[in-house]
Scaffold this active site. Structure first.
Site, mmCIF file in Angstrom:
data_model
loop_
_atom_site.group_PDB
_atom_site.id
_atom_site.type_symbol
_atom_site.label_atom_id
_atom_site.label_comp_id
_atom_site.label_asym_id
_atom_site.label_seq_id
_atom_site.Cartn_x
_atom_site.Cartn_y
_atom_site.Cartn_z
ATOM 1 C CD GLU A 27 -2.842 1.283 2.363
ATOM 2 O OE1 GLU A 27 -3.681 2.198 2.375
ATOM 3 O OE2 GLU A 27 -2.818 0.367 3.200
ATOM 4 C CB CYS A 231 -7.373 3.301 4.087
ATOM 5 S SG CYS A 231 -7.816 2.371 5.572
ATOM 6 C CG ASN A 355 -8.923 -1.980 2.650
ATOM 7 O OD1 ASN A 355 -8.192 -2.942 2.869
ATOM 8 N ND2 ASN A 355 -8.869 -0.871 3.373
ATOM 9 C CD GLU A 356 -8.850 -1.854 7.357
ATOM 10 O OE1 GLU A 356 -9.091 -0.661 7.653
ATOM 11 O OE2 GLU A 356 -7.786 -2.423 7.672
#
Length: 806
Positions: A27, A231, A355-356
């Site tokens: 990331e 994120c 994602n999340e």
């Protein structure tokens, strides 16, 4: 030392396939790409930095005006006649007096532009001039004091944007260098996309990757790489053309001069020079299967959701990505890939959606993505997600969605203390084999000490033992530039010229090198019983507080269920405040202690009211000191959560989580019940948390075994977290009694639990190797204290004498 126990491996009975179990996750945070893995040495090469990226940024960030020997110029940034419609800004050098030269200097990243004696660098820029400008532009690599390490002259011959290139070879080594562009002409010089790359990149690719960092990643031998986040894939505007849009992969293809600058949600600029094509190439170069993650039309950070009637273009973007990776050159996106230089498909097998994410908005939209992808590409494995924590309401919502939709994997994320990993190392023993498989997409023990790495190794044996339910796993984050830290810990640290792997890196490397293809059953016999720390009830100081705001607490009552005593802890309202104004004038009071309690079973209740915005309510309990406590935080990050966490020696881990928004000046009745180490929490009478703060039960040894199909090698991993060596019998059941074998051993041992690798000692903690030659199916081995030992049993053609080679 006498034998303390035996591990028996059934070498003939193959269990679950290990598949692509261990990989890496990239990331772009901590300047992992720009200023890191992406080898570009110029910072803000296209003059596109903007306050939307970071409040301190402007279009000339990292650039300095140069005026030498009486030279005078004005430097400004314009956008009236851009290079293209995706790259608007360019620098204008308005030359007033030539002197000994005027122009611009770039500071690079970290301490500057790193150059090494004898190395060559590729320089390029787009430039144009007005009619009165008629002298060369001098390109130099310089030291801070003005020493010139290399020089090239470029004649800007046109009033139209033209790309110019040069090679520079450094005459000295300097990690604080500068790239300087000067001229002695007159008139106007316009500059855009000023770039400097080392000629030597990973695999010598143009627009390539920094060789030392990429090599360290390649040496892991990961089975897969997840990218580009994290994120950053879902935090942003819904409009793909916005500077702060969600990450849209199509913006990252093609000529780097035509890729739009992007706000990275980790508060810096993202050039997108490292884009999807480069990610796929890197995966191919290191033999890792690509796992791209696409946004699912939901931004949980800002609570934005794409309307369902506008969702199809987002779904099409995911489908186009699969075609870009797997389609042949006759397909629209396969043709684009071929035009970029890769006619063969990349062989995409997995795709992550989201994602999340938390909240119904994402999971409603996920179903549309899932159905469309499976209808067109049934072989692609689709990864759903379960939020950012290991348990709680949103975690359960993610698993429900995965079961309902038939997701292939559920992406679990958690960053916890080493103690949590040890207490939960059997987490996946109870997962069901007929459920979607687990993708442990982000995890770490929140530190880079040897102790952290050892706890992770113990936990990873549990992942291997449960390969029938855990299909993929990767430590996170992967990379960190030491001068641009967004998140700690990280597996690999670097500056502009050095890189080192942490102790965590070497644990991951050992597991990746010795993963095996099928799990083998291991039977432990004769060892002492697991050592359980004394499971005391949660006791200590009770306190109330806040962070960044003002909160009023009242009607605080403590019920001791053991004695039956009911105590009013205050007759007055308690005001805690942590606003910037209160901190500035010395009136801040972030926490108010109530009373210490040492009781098996108690309930704390109160009314709480937020008077000024902040991170809501904070109920401290079991507080021993500022580094050891439990905390119930309500209305925390983005005013979105109710979280109960445990902090051990300053390291916090989330025990459970649910969504909850706090409104200003509304009274909330909060009730916290603690029984032993079990915790229940209620808001306005509604149960929002039911969890337990487990104490680690230290096993005599943590172990797992597998077989590598191509070689027939038997692999055994053993972790000893105790402060004593354990003499262990190893029995290879199914191995011939007279068969000669060679055992290659790699181990981490002999280090203090606080030891870490560093730039000064990059290999302080690295595996040591040993070889045993022996005959028979059983032997004894002393597992060192605080160690990870990996044994690879191979057939040997050497003589049958037992010997040890260090």
């Amino acid at each position: 030392m006498s034998l303390q126990g035996t591990l028996t491996i059934n070498t003939k009975d193959r269990g679950a396939a290990m598949g692509d179990l261990f990989g890496i996750f990239f990331e772009d945070l901590n300047h992992a790409a720009d200023g890191g893995l992406y080898a570009e040495l110029v910072q803000n090469r296209s003059f596109e930095f903007d306050p939307i990226d970071h409040p301190d940024y402007h279009a000339l960030t990292a650039w300095e005006k140069v005026e030498r020997g009486g030279g005078e110029c004005e430097v400004r940034v314009q956008s009236e006649l851009p290079l293209n419609n995706r790259n608007n800004n360019y620098a204008v050098i308005d030359i007033r007096a030539a002197g000994d030269g005027v122009g611009l200097m770039n500071q690079g990243f970290n301490t500057g532009i790193p150059v090494r004696e004898g190395d060559t660098y590729f320089f390029s820029m787009y430039a144009r001039r007005n009619s009165s400008f008629d002298v060369p532009v001098i390109i130099t690599l310089e030291g801070l004091e003005g020493s010139i390490y290399s020089e090239a002259n470029i004649v800007v011959a046109s009033d139209q944007w033209t790309k110019y290139e040069a090679r520079l070879t450094a005459s000295a080594t300097d990690y604080s260098g500068r790239l300087v562009l000067t001229t002695k002409g007159s008139g106007f010089l316009y500059l855009e996309m000023v770039s400097l790359f080392p000629a030597r990149t990973f695999r010598n690719r143009l627009n390539g990757l920094r060789e030392d960092i990429a090599t360290l990643l390649a040496e892991l031998r990961p089975k897969f790489m997840r990218f580009p986040g994290g994120c950053l894939i879902h935090d942003g505007s819904l409009n793909a053309d916005d500077r702060d849009s969600m990450y849209r992969w199509k913006n990252t293809l093609g000529d780097v001069a035509e890729r739009p600058a992007r706000r990275n949600n980790w508060r810096y600029n993202q050039t997108l020079g490292l884009g999807y094509y480069e990610y796929f190439l890197f995966c191919e170069d290191i033999g890792a299967k690509p796992i791209p993650v696409v946004p699912g039309g939901s931004d949980p950070h800002h609570k934005r959701n794409v309307p369902l009637n506008e969702l199809q273009p987002w779904i099409d973007e995911a489908l186009d990505l699969i075609e870009f990776a797997n389609g042949d050159a006759s397909t629209p996106w396969g043709a684009i890939r071929a035009k970029l230089g890769h006619p063969e498909p990349f062989g995409l097998a997995y795709i992550g959606v989201g994602n999340e994410e938390v909240g119904e908005g994402f999971f409603e939209r996920y179903a549309y993505f899932h159905r469309a992808i499976k209808a067109k590409h049934p072989a692609i494995k689709i990864i759903n997600n379960s939020g950012p924590f290991a348990s709680g309401e949103e975690y359960e919502r993610g698993w429900r969605s995965a079961r309902e939709n038939g997701s292939d994997f559920v992406d679990e994320h958690y960053y916890q203390s080493p103690e949590w990993l040890l207490a939960n190392h059997r987490r996946y023993d109870s997962y069901k084999a007929d459920d979607p498989k687990v993708f442990l997409g982000e995890y770490a023990s929140l530190g880079n000490t040897y102790y952290n790495a050892l706890a992770e190794a113990a936990y990873m044996t549990g992942l291997e033992r449960n390969a029938h339910v855990v299909g993929l796993a990767c430590y996170a984050p992967l990379l960190c530039n030491v001068d641009y830290v967004n998140w700690k810990p990280d597996m690999i640290w670097f500056n502009n010229h050095e890189v080192f792997g942490t102790a965590n890196y070497y644990v991951q490397k050992l597991f990746m090198h010795h993963q095996g293809d099928y799990a083998l059953q291991v039977q432990a016999e004769g060892f002492e019983q697991p050592v359980q720390s004394e499971s005391k009830p949660i006791a200590g100081m009770l306190a109330v507080g806040t962070e960044g705001g003002t909160v009023e607490y009242s009607q605080i009552k403590l019920i001791n269920h053991v004695t039956g005593e009911i105590k009013e802890l205050t007759d007055e309202k308690i005001l805690v405040t942590d606003t910037e104004e209160d901190r500035a004038n010395g009136h801040a009071r972030r926490i108010a202690e109530l009373e210490a309690i040492d009781c098996e079973h108690y309930t704390l209740s109160m009314t709480a009211r937020r008077k000024a915005w902040g991170r809501g309510f904070m109920i401290h309990f079991g507080k021993v000191d500022d580094r050891n406590e439990l905390l119930w935080r309500i209305g925390g990050w983005h005013n979105n959560d109710s979280i109960i966490s445990s902090q051990i020696n300053g390291t916090s881990c989330v025990l459970t989580h649910c969504l909850f928004d706090v409104e200003d000046d509304v009274g909330y009745h909060l009730l916290l019940e603690v029984c032993g180490r079990k915790i229940r929490a209620y808001i306005n009478g509604v149960l929002v948390a039911d969890t337990e703060d487990l104490i680690p039960v230290i096993e005599p040894l943590y172990y797992s075994s597998s077989i590598e199909e191509a070689t027939g090698d038997i692999i055994l991993k053993v972790v000893n977290v105790q402060d004593a060596q354990i003499r262990t019998g190893i029995v290879l059941e199914g191995q011939g009694e007279k068969e000669t074998v060679m055992i290659e051993i790699s181990k981490l041992s002999g280090y203090s639990l606080e030891d870490e690798n560093s730039f000064e000692q990059p290999e302080r903690i690295v595996p040591a190797n040993q070889t045993l030659h022996l005959q028979g199916s059983a032997f004894e081995y002393e597992i060192p204290r605080h160690s990870l030992t990996v044994m690879r049993v191979k057939r040997s053609l050497n003589d049958t004498d037992v010997k040890v080679t260090e």
